[in-house]
Design a protein around this motif. Structure first.
Motif, PDB file in Angstrom:
ATOM      1  N   GLU A 154     -10.754  -2.855   7.399  1.00  0.00           N
ATOM      2  CA  GLU A 154     -12.081  -2.610   6.823  1.00  0.00           C
ATOM      3  C   GLU A 154     -12.000  -1.973   5.454  1.00  0.00           C
ATOM      4  O   GLU A 154     -12.844  -2.224   4.597  1.00  0.00           O
ATOM      5  N   ASP A 155     -11.003  -1.132   5.200  1.00  0.00           N
ATOM      6  CA  ASP A 155     -10.893  -0.449   3.912  1.00  0.00           C
ATOM      7  C   ASP A 155     -10.127  -1.271   2.879  1.00  0.00           C
ATOM      8  O   ASP A 155      -9.794  -0.761   1.811  1.00  0.00           O
ATOM      9  N   ARG A 181      -8.435  -4.036  -4.415  1.00  0.00           N
ATOM     10  CA  ARG A 181      -9.080  -3.196  -3.404  1.00  0.00           C
ATOM     11  C   ARG A 181     -10.274  -2.464  -3.986  1.00  0.00           C
ATOM     12  O   ARG A 181     -11.326  -2.352  -3.356  1.00  0.00           O
ATOM     13  N   ASN A 227       0.828  -1.209   0.000  1.00  0.00           N
ATOM     14  CA  ASN A 227       0.000   0.000   0.000  1.00  0.00           C
ATOM     15  C   ASN A 227       0.869   1.268   0.000  1.00  0.00           C
ATOM     16  O   ASN A 227       0.429   2.327  -0.376  1.00  0.00           O
ATOM     17  N   GLU A 284     -22.185   4.305   5.910  1.00  0.00           N
ATOM     18  CA  GLU A 284     -21.217   3.304   5.467  1.00  0.00           C
ATOM     19  C   GLU A 284     -20.925   3.454   3.981  1.00  0.00           C
ATOM     20  O   GLU A 284     -19.769   3.356   3.552  1.00  0.00           O
ATOM     21  N   GLU A 287     -10.489   7.489  -3.429  1.00  0.00           N
ATOM     22  CA  GLU A 287      -9.052   7.594  -3.146  1.00  0.00           C
ATOM     23  C   GLU A 287      -8.259   6.583  -3.964  1.00  0.00           C
ATOM     24  O   GLU A 287      -7.189   6.900  -4.500  1.00  0.00           O
ATOM     25  N   LEU A 305     -14.132  -2.826  -2.633  1.00  0.00           N
ATOM     26  CA  LEU A 305     -14.875  -1.650  -2.200  1.00  0.00           C
ATOM     27  C   LEU A 305     -16.169  -1.493  -3.001  1.00  0.00           C
ATOM     28  O   LEU A 305     -17.223  -1.182  -2.445  1.00  0.00           O
ATOM     29  N   SER A 351      -7.138  -2.112   2.743  1.00  0.00           N
ATOM     30  CA  SER A 351      -5.857  -1.491   2.388  1.00  0.00           C
ATOM     31  C   SER A 351      -4.743  -2.506   2.244  1.00  0.00           C
ATOM     32  O   SER A 351      -3.661  -2.170   1.758  1.00  0.00           O
ATOM     33  N   LYS A 398     -18.651   6.341   3.427  1.00  0.00           N
ATOM     34  CA  LYS A 398     -17.283   6.027   3.858  1.00  0.00           C
ATOM     35  C   LYS A 398     -16.560   5.191   2.806  1.00  0.00           C
ATOM     36  O   LYS A 398     -15.411   5.486   2.430  1.00  0.00           O
ATOM     37  N   PHE A 399     -17.237   4.151   2.304  1.00  0.00           N
ATOM     38  CA  PHE A 399     -16.599   3.303   1.303  1.00  0.00           C
ATOM     39  C   PHE A 399     -16.449   4.033  -0.025  1.00  0.00           C
ATOM     40  O   PHE A 399     -15.495   3.772  -0.773  1.00  0.00           O
ATOM     41  N   TRP A 451     -13.230   5.917   0.204  1.00  0.00           N
ATOM     42  CA  TRP A 451     -12.066   5.050  -0.027  1.00  0.00           C
ATOM     43  C   TRP A 451     -11.944   4.664  -1.496  1.00  0.00           C
ATOM     44  O   TRP A 451     -10.846   4.586  -2.046  1.00  0.00           O
ATOM     45  N   LYS A 502     -18.648  -4.040  -1.825  1.00  0.00           N
ATOM     46  CA  LYS A 502     -19.194  -3.655  -0.528  1.00  0.00           C
ATOM     47  C   LYS A 502     -20.257  -2.566  -0.684  1.00  0.00           C
ATOM     48  O   LYS A 502     -21.312  -2.596  -0.029  1.00  0.00           O
TER      49      LYS A 502
END
Length: 608
Positions: free
Chosen positions: A375-376, A385, A332, A446, A456, A389, A378, A449-450, A453, A392
């Motif tokens: 949880e992310d 990833r 990462n 949630e 990003e 994500l 990473s 939040k996801f 990520w 999810k």
């Protein structure tokens, strides 16, 4: 001869009678042996089917992330199909065992009892006839001996009379007495002769009836019984083969299913799936520039590679050896490259032990087991990833949609309670509405939040047409609006971690709230529906999406996933009339069920 006159009858003497008794007993024992054989075959089929089912169950994929990943490959799906077909194949062997038991074992067991009873009856009649003939023969012999004895006595008496009559010294009275004695003996001999002749005639008649009528009839019955036994054995042997033949078409379909599943295996597709599953998203490191032997080595770095030129400049050189990408443990963070002599770099690259150690680290880093990292996600490479994500986010959107459907259903139910107080208390729905509102807010948080990520990750990945990687989110009004039954939702742009807004949303993963009409039924009309005592015809079926308690009068309790018959459509009041069986029917909220109307029913449409 007697045998020729008896025709096809088995025998006529006592010896053959005993032999036939032994033969028929052996025939019964053979039926018992064959029944035992079929029973053991049935047990073998049952045990075989059980073992096949256990084998299929043992290798069925478990519900875990690892098995879900494997289901993407065609050879894994083919193996799953093979297991399912093998389970059906085992079921056919159970059918064989059941048919053997019902069509052969049960029938033969019942037939054995019948044939034993019939055989016992026939041989009892035969023995009785034999005993009668033997008794008649004994009486005949007795009459014969008595006749012989009387004849001898008569001869002696006659000789004595003649001797006395010839003797001149014997008185006339003695001679008369001897004459009378001789006459009496002759009379007795005559009577014995007549009796012997009568018994002889009677015995001959009985013996003739015994050997030409009674015994042949008994033997004929035994012969018919034996032929039926042999015929029954033949039928059972044919059934034994037919039981297997009957399941051959289905067994063939099972084998065809296995063959078809094997033919659907696509190596190239599975090979592409490996690339799709383990593609990291990293770019290879840049070319090594030529440097003078005594100077440090430089490497070109890209934005998405594991090297960070700025950190490499700030870090002092010559302290330790660096490892080439991808032989790094932390995927990462961009590795900090060091400038060191080229010979050291080559020596480190060619060393085997550190290389294998780093390969194992790479494999651990590429592990896709859910729950084994943060949880992310990473701990995963960028591409993997991003997929996790996105998956999810999709799952959370589905949860949001489900909660919103429940909220809409409860809202309509509360409206009905408000307009029809006899149906229930509207305040009883508020706690559940409040809980659903909190769940929606939690899921939306949630998702946000996801989404952050995901944004990003996509910013750090190569710019390739990534507009399809974004997903819309839900925003509902606060819990006060939920308690007031205002099921209105609006969409807003997603806020990125740096405070800016992104306008890219995926129409495929974006979930929109469904709105339902407010029921407008009046109390008299609703009561009239319950007063209808005639049995309404079925116009379709429905499946319960959510559980409904149905405590109020006129409603019916349903469980999630239950199938019911629809007997009356929703007339705009938010209720559908359903029937579970002939005696149990009532109303359920329309939004709680998925209705499938028949093609000839009114409207011919589906409500969800």
């Amino acid at each position: 001869m007697v045998e020729e006159r008896m025709g096809d009858c088995w025998s006529y003497t006592k010896d053959q009678f005993d032999n036939l008794e032994k033969h028929t007993q052996w025939g019964i024992e053979f039926v018992e042996k064959y029944t035992k054989f079929v029973k053991e075959r049935s047990e073998i089929e049952t045990n075989y089917a059980k073992q096949i089912r256990n084998l299929s169950k043992k290798y069925q994929p478990k519900k875990n992330p690892r098995e879900e990943e494997e289901s993407k490959y065609t050879f894994c799906r083919a193996f799953l199909t093979t297991l399912n077909e093998l389970n059906d194949y085992a079921g056919q062997h159970e059918v064989i065992a059941e048919n053997l038991t019902s069509q052969i074992i049960t029938e033969l067991s019942r037939y054995l009892q019948e044939i034993k009873t019939e055989r016992k009856s026939h041989f009892h009649d035969g023995r009785k006839a034999q005993q009668h003939v033997e008794s008649s023969w004994k009486q005949l012999e007795s009459c014969k001996r008595r006749f012989e004895r009387d004849c001898k006595e008569a001869d002696r008496a006659q000789q004595y009379f003649e001797k006395m009559d010839a003797d001149i010294n014997v008185t006339k009275a003695d001679v008369e007495k001897a004459r009378q004695q001789a006459q009496m003996r002759h009379q007795m001999a005559g009577d014995s002769k007549s009796e012997y002749s009568s018994y002889l005639q009677k015995f001959n008649q009985e013996q003739n009836d015994h050997y030409y009528t009674i015994i042949p009839n008994i033997f004929q019955k035994l012969q018919d019984m034996e032929e039926k036994r042999i015929e029954r054995i033949g039928v059972c042997m044919k059934t034994f083969a037919d039981v297997d033949r009957q399941v051959l078409p289905i067994v063939g379909k099972c084998l065809d299913g296995m063959t078809k599943a094997a033919e659907c295996i696509e190596p190239k597709t599975d090979s592409k799936q490996v690339v799709e599953s383990y593609k990291s998203g990293f770019e290879p490191p840049g070319d090594v520039e030529f440097e003078d032997y005594g100077q440090a080595m430089k490497r070109t770095a890209s934005d998405t590679s594991l090297s960070n030129s700025r950190e490499a400049k700030e870090r002092p050189t010559g302290k330790s050896k660096g490892k080439l990408w991808p032989f790094i443990k932390n995927k990462n963070k961009s590795p900090k490259q060091q400038k060191e002599p080229l010979s050291h770099r080559l020596n480190d690259f060619m060393s085997s032990k550190p290389k294998m150690h780093c390969l194992r680290s790479l494999r651990r880093g590429l592990s896709l087991k859910l729950g084994s990292g943060p949880e992310d996600f990473s701990h995963l490479p960028p591409e993997q990833r991003r997929k996790k994500l996105q998956s999810k986010i999709d799952d959370l959107n589905k949860d949001i949609q489900k909660e919103m459907d429940q909220r809409d259903a409860l809202t309509k139910m509360k409206d009905v309670y408000v307009k029809n107080p006899q149906m229930g208390d509207p305040a009883s729905v508020d706690p559940r509405l409040s809980e659903i509102g909190q769940n929606i807010e939690k899921f939306q948080f949630e998702v946000q939040k996801f989404e952050g990520w995901l944004a990003e990750v996509e910013e750090k990945m190569p710019s390739k047409s990534d507009t399809h990687r974004r997903s819309g989110i839900y925003e509902t009004q606060n819990s006060t609006a939920v308690s007031n039954n205002c099921a209105q939702d609006r969409e807003r742009p997603l806020s990125s971690p740096d405070g800016s807004y992104t306008e890219e949303q995926n129409s495929e993963t974006q979930v929109k709230a469904n709105t339902h009409p407010v029921p407008t039924s009046s109390t008299p009309e609703f009561d009239d529906e319950f007063d209808d005592e005639d049995t309404l015809p079925t116009i379709g079926t429905c499946k319960a999406l959510y559980p409904f308690e149905g405590h109020n009068e006129g409603t019916i309790c349903v469980t999630e996933g239950e199938l019911l018959y629809v007997i009356e459509e929703d007339k705009g009041d938010g209720w559908t009339r359903v029937r579970r069986n002939e005696d149990e029917e009532g109303y359920v909220p329309t939004s709680y069920v998925e209705v499938f109307l028949e093609t000839n029913a009114k409207g011919a449409m589906t409500y969800i």
